[in-house]
Enzyme design. Sequence first.
Site, PDB file in Angstrom:
ATOM      1  N   GLU A 108       0.757  -1.378  -0.154  1.00 47.33           N
ATOM      2  CA  GLU A 108      -0.037  -0.325   0.063  1.00 47.33           C
ATOM      3  C   GLU A 108       0.803   1.657  -0.495  1.00 47.33           C
ATOM      4  O   GLU A 108       1.880   1.493   0.710  1.00 47.33           O
ATOM      5  CB  GLU A 108      -1.049   0.347   1.370  1.00 47.33           C
ATOM      6  CG  GLU A 108      -2.405  -0.530   1.638  1.00 47.33           C
ATOM      7  CD  GLU A 108      -2.788  -0.815   2.533  1.00 47.33           C
ATOM      8  OE1 GLU A 108      -2.674   0.044   2.873  1.00 47.33           O
ATOM      9  OE2 GLU A 108      -3.229  -1.621   3.137  1.00 47.33           O
ATOM     10  N   ASP A 133      -5.870   8.815   9.775  1.00 49.09           N
ATOM     11  CA  ASP A 133      -3.992   7.501  10.228  1.00 49.09           C
ATOM     12  C   ASP A 133      -4.357   8.296  11.405  1.00 49.09           C
ATOM     13  O   ASP A 133      -4.386   9.792  11.651  1.00 49.09           O
ATOM     14  CB  ASP A 133      -3.599   9.205   9.065  1.00 49.09           C
ATOM     15  CG  ASP A 133      -4.322   8.193   7.903  1.00 49.09           C
ATOM     16  OD1 ASP A 133      -4.292   6.696   7.480  1.00 49.09           O
ATOM     17  OD2 ASP A 133      -3.806   9.101   6.036  1.00 49.09           O
TER      18      ASP A 133
END
Length: 259
Positions: free
Chosen positions: A49, A60
């Site tokens: 990724e 995040d």
Amino acid sequence: MNKIDEKFAELKIKEQKALIGYFTAGYPDFETSKQVILRSVRAGIDILEIGVPFSDPLADGPIIQYTSNIALQNGINMDKCFSLCEEIKDCVSIPYLLMTYYNPVYKYGIEKFAVKAKKCGVSGVIVPDLPFEESELLKKQLKKNNIFLINFLTPFTQFERGKKIIEQAEGFIYFITIAGITGEKKEFDYNAFKVIEKYKKIKDIPFCAGFGISTVSQIKKIKKYVDGIIVGSHFLKQLIYGKIENVEKSVSKFKEVLL
């Protein structure tokens, strides 16, 4: 055939689980991020990724936010992320995905983004802030270019909605292990993984667990429920506080558990 499908078919024959590694494009700089990716692949990463840095990364945690901020300061944008993909294209045989928020894709142009991603060898795209119900436009353009849009499920997804997501899923399901943001966690509710068995009766698609995974002990407990493990913050933390060698050691250690 998409490379993601090929990889999971290969691992199934070997009776192995996938180790999926997340790395922020351009952290700590463009060239080093490229070397981290290549060396991690050699150490045992099965699927990559590549994170597109964004100024408002809602999903995040602090570690990925920190690396994204540094990458943005380095001038990393969507075109430079594509350049990174292009540079690794002939160096790795494994599938790699772009993980990005929807705003950068929309600004770039959805059709243009899909065409460019194909040219750069991208096999899949993950967009954490794009609801399944609003994903058709992007999915259509990606499908034209043989790129999978990866869907999310959580232990808290209503089962009827989950069934719809499963029925249209491609590549693998990104199974979010916890409520909240990415980052290392001490423990999980392992009973929450049991819902995967119910979903697999609808469609036998790989499930990969992500968010918070950072130890061998966690992986040993989770791996019986899933087809792959996704690790991001832990690898980036090794890079922040150490060297590329530290990342390689972590990759090798985690992959050994999944053999």
